[in-house]
Scaffold this motif. Structure first.
Motif, PDB file in Angstrom:
ATOM      1  N   LEU A  87      10.790  -8.084  -1.431  1.00  0.00           N
ATOM      2  CA  LEU A  87       9.848  -7.226  -2.135  1.00  0.00           C
ATOM      3  C   LEU A  87      10.560  -5.922  -2.423  1.00  0.00           C
ATOM      4  N   VAL A  88      10.606  -5.560  -3.689  1.00  0.00           N
ATOM      5  CA  VAL A  88      11.201  -4.302  -4.097  1.00  0.00           C
ATOM      6  C   VAL A  88      10.095  -3.459  -4.727  1.00  0.00           C
ATOM      7  N   ARG A  89       9.975  -2.228  -4.270  1.00  0.00           N
ATOM      8  CA  ARG A  89       8.905  -1.360  -4.777  1.00  0.00           C
ATOM      9  C   ARG A  89       9.495   0.018  -5.046  1.00  0.00           C
ATOM     10  N   GLN A  90       9.215   0.494  -6.219  1.00  0.00           N
ATOM     11  CA  GLN A  90       9.636   1.833  -6.615  1.00  0.00           C
ATOM     12  C   GLN A  90       8.394   2.698  -6.718  1.00  0.00           C
ATOM     13  N   PRO A  91       8.540   3.993  -6.514  1.00  0.00           N
ATOM     14  CA  PRO A  91       7.395   4.878  -6.693  1.00  0.00           C
ATOM     15  C   PRO A  91       6.907   4.841  -8.144  1.00  0.00           C
ATOM     16  N   ALA A  92       5.615   4.990  -8.335  1.00  0.00           N
ATOM     17  CA  ALA A  92       5.060   5.037  -9.683  1.00  0.00           C
ATOM     18  C   ALA A  92       5.633   6.243 -10.430  1.00  0.00           C
TER      19      ALA A  92
END
Length: 94
Positions: A87-92
């Protein structure tokens, strides 16, 4: 149970089978146990206990050779029946 003259003889005899589910070392000498246990070809090696008394649900269980493929229980057992994912998540964006 059999007698032996040298520890290396006992290790060789224990490893001279096509099965390797579990092995145990019985001794009051911790240094000897530390020397022998890594030499035994088995899925589980225990010291001064065997069978159900040696089982710990945190430790993977399974054999080597004709005693089985894979592991049950413990982290290794869980990994054997699950599939990981990333899971890769970047800040909005602001």
């Amino acid at each position: 149970i059999f007698g032996y003259d040298e520890v290396d003889e006992a290790v060789a005899a224990a490893n001279a089978t096509e099965f390797g589910l579990t092995a145990s070392v019985w001794t009051a000498d911790d240094a000897l146990a530390d020397k022998v246990t890594p030499q035994l070809v088995a899925g589980t090696v225990s010291v001064n206990c065997h069978g159900m008394a040696a089982q710990d649900p945190r430790v993977p269980f399974g054999g080597v050779g004709e005693a089985g493929i894979g592991r049950e229980v413990g982290g290794g057992g869980i990994r054997a029946v699950t599939q990981g994912r990333g899971l890769v998540r970047q800040p909005a964006p602001q």
